[in-house]
Motif scaffolding. Sequence first.
Motif, short mmCIF file in Angstrom:
data_model
loop_
_atom_site.label_atom_id
_atom_site.label_comp_id
_atom_site.label_asym_id
_atom_site.label_seq_id
_atom_site.Cartn_x
_atom_site.Cartn_y
_atom_site.Cartn_z
N THR A 1 0.83 -1.20 0.00
CA THR A 1 0.00 0.00 0.00
C THR A 1 0.87 1.25 0.00
OG1 THR A 1 -1.84 -1.13 1.10
CG2 THR A 1 -1.77 1.27 1.29
N TRP A 2 1.97 1.24 0.74
CA TRP A 2 2.89 2.38 0.71
C TRP A 2 3.49 2.55 -0.68
CZ3 TRP A 2 4.35 6.87 1.93
CH2 TRP A 2 5.63 7.34 1.63
N ASP A 3 3.88 1.48 -1.32
CA ASP A 3 4.44 1.57 -2.68
C ASP A 3 3.42 2.20 -3.64
OD1 ASP A 3 6.81 0.43 -1.85
OD2 ASP A 3 6.29 -1.59 -2.54
N LEU A 4 2.16 1.80 -3.51
CA LEU A 4 1.11 2.39 -4.36
C LEU A 4 0.95 3.87 -4.07
CD1 LEU A 4 -1.63 -0.40 -4.10
CD2 LEU A 4 -0.17 0.08 -6.07
N THR A 5 1.02 4.23 -2.79
CA THR A 5 0.89 5.63 -2.40
C THR A 5 2.03 6.46 -2.97
OG1 THR A 5 -0.22 4.96 -0.36
CG2 THR A 5 0.65 7.21 -0.45
N ALA A 6 3.24 5.94 -2.85
CA ALA A 6 4.39 6.65 -3.40
C ALA A 6 4.25 6.83 -4.91
CB ALA A 6 5.68 5.89 -3.07
N ALA A 7 3.71 5.82 -5.58
CA ALA A 7 3.55 5.89 -7.04
C ALA A 7 2.54 6.96 -7.43
CB ALA A 7 3.12 4.53 -7.58
N VAL A 8 1.40 7.03 -6.72
CA VAL A 8 0.39 8.03 -7.11
C VAL A 8 0.86 9.44 -6.78
CG1 VAL A 8 -1.55 6.41 -7.00
CG2 VAL A 8 -0.97 7.75 -4.96
N ILE A 9 1.66 9.59 -5.73
CA ILE A 9 2.21 10.92 -5.45
C ILE A 9 3.11 11.37 -6.59
CG2 ILE A 9 3.75 12.23 -3.93
CD1 ILE A 9 2.75 10.47 -1.61
N ARG A 10 4.00 10.49 -7.05
CA ARG A 10 4.89 10.83 -8.16
C ARG A 10 4.08 11.19 -9.40
NH1 ARG A 10 7.58 6.11 -6.39
NH2 ARG A 10 6.73 4.97 -8.17
N GLU A 11 3.05 10.39 -9.69
CA GLU A 11 2.26 10.63 -10.90
C GLU A 11 1.46 11.93 -10.80
OE1 GLU A 11 -0.14 7.18 -11.69
OE2 GLU A 11 1.56 5.83 -11.41
N ALA A 12 0.94 12.24 -9.62
CA ALA A 12 0.16 13.47 -9.46
C ALA A 12 1.04 14.70 -9.64
CB ALA A 12 -0.51 13.49 -8.09
N ILE A 13 2.26 14.66 -9.09
CA ILE A 13 3.18 15.79 -9.25
C ILE A 13 3.55 15.96 -10.72
CG2 ILE A 13 5.47 16.67 -8.69
CD1 ILE A 13 5.23 15.20 -5.99
N ALA A 14 3.84 14.83 -11.38
CA ALA A 14 4.18 14.90 -12.81
C ALA A 14 3.00 15.42 -13.62
CB ALA A 14 4.60 13.52 -13.30
N GLY A 15 1.80 14.97 -13.28
CA GLY A 15 0.62 15.43 -14.00
C GLY A 15 0.35 16.90 -13.82
N ALA A 16 0.71 17.44 -12.66
CA ALA A 16 0.50 18.86 -12.41
C ALA A 16 1.52 19.72 -13.16
CB ALA A 16 0.60 19.15 -10.90
N GLY A 17 2.61 19.11 -13.60
CA GLY A 17 3.63 19.85 -14.33
C GLY A 17 4.36 20.87 -13.48
#
Length: 509
Positions: free
Chosen positions: A50-66
């Motif tokens: 679950t932590w690995d999934l959380t870390a992944a969505v944080i990275r993706e959200a930051i990248a998506g925000a540009g």
Amino acid sequence: MEFVLGIDKGTSVVKAVVFDEAGAARGQAQRRVGVLSPRPGWHEEDPDQTWDLTAAVIREAIAGAGIEAKDIKGVGISGHMGGAWLIDGEGRPTRNAICWPDERAQPEQMEIERAGKMREIFAISGNGLMPGITAMLLGWLSKHEPQTVAGTRHVLCAKDYLRFRLTGDIGTDPSDVSFVPGDIDARGFSNHVLDLCGASAWIEKLPSIQPSEAIAGTVTRMAAEQTGLAEGTPVVTGLGDACANALGVGALSPGAALTVLGTSCLNSLVTAGPDRAPEGLGFLFSMPGGHYVRILPNTSGTIAFDWFLDRFGAPLTADGKPDFTALAAQAASAPIGSQGVIFIPYVNGSGVLAPFHDAQARGGFFGTGSHTTYDHLLRSVYEGLCFATRDCFDAMTTRPRTLTLTGGGARSPFWAQLFADVLGLPIETVSAEESGAFGVAMLAGVATGVWKDLDEAAGCNRVTARYEPDAQRSADYDDWFGLYQDARDVYRRYSARRAALKTGLEVVV
């Protein structure tokens, strides 16, 4: 431009959303959470996964925000309440996390009910029991896994575990303590309630309590490397999801009401004090600002809808997912009352918590015949969840003037109008679709100066749609709702007989 990050650890999905100072979602990501069921009725997660999934969505959200990570001023975390996330003195999980839908402690809960202790627990906590709340699970572990008790140093809730992985902070907040359950008047743990639940061995393992809006810690170097956040980014204590959703839709003042169309439909009313009415039912949680939220939940919320689609099928989009626009159109083609079919949506193995408490209650379709079609059954599911929501609000002492609808189902104009007609209330939807993530992002933004206070943060929200009840349809639904109540009472009696005949069918001892 300043930004804040909201993380929402749900029962089924973990999400991360980057919001700008106007409250707009600039980048977001989500991943489905892996559910483990080593025995029937058990609902667990692998905390590391679950932590690995959380870390992944944080990275993706930051990248998506540009944006750059340093532009994020603060982080807030919301999580589903109840359950037990256990770690040792080194911060390692001592077993799989147990989540609130878990049923293993149902026999122990029945023992508490038979002993007449439920009223005493409710008087202290303002909360009814269910098998998956923290105290019940800790009592079960004391009885069945003494080695886990011995090896555990800290008991955390879902959002607290993720904050620990981000910051190294051990703690919780008053909202999650409410659902342990704790002492609602003191906004703290209750040793007596834990003792009544057989969990006294865990008292010294409970975390310290910090204000939901306080900066609890900052992102560590290791967490920064894993998530893409900047080391040193402030992280607030956060909130249980029910309270975060209330903040996220702007339900800040007493009298504000909302329904979250989630795994459970949380029917919530903000109150000035710890209002326990109706006695013995539902939940009462501490909110920031000294307020409370009174909740009478349909434990079978969208889980009932998912169950129907899994069993009976659905039209699919090009990417193979259920086509909810097509489903709504099919349901709309059926008449009011679904050609006489009533759906009792009690499919959750934990039973029913409101407007009555019955761990054995189960549901079904009433009124089917040779004329019944898929569309009739489908509409009856939509209607059944609206009836169950009205059932809960009708049991409250204060009738709301309007109701804010949030969660995935709120995106359906058909369903929102159906709620308006069944409840006889104006229904509003707001711009913050990810209300749980925005609620804790509001806390992070206020704590770090992005917004002056919660009122200013809530002002970022706007009403996106308002659905007025149709007088004739509401009158028709009054009659169908009466039939729904008659049918659910009959099904309760059937459920009691079924449990007597099928002892051990769903309960794991």
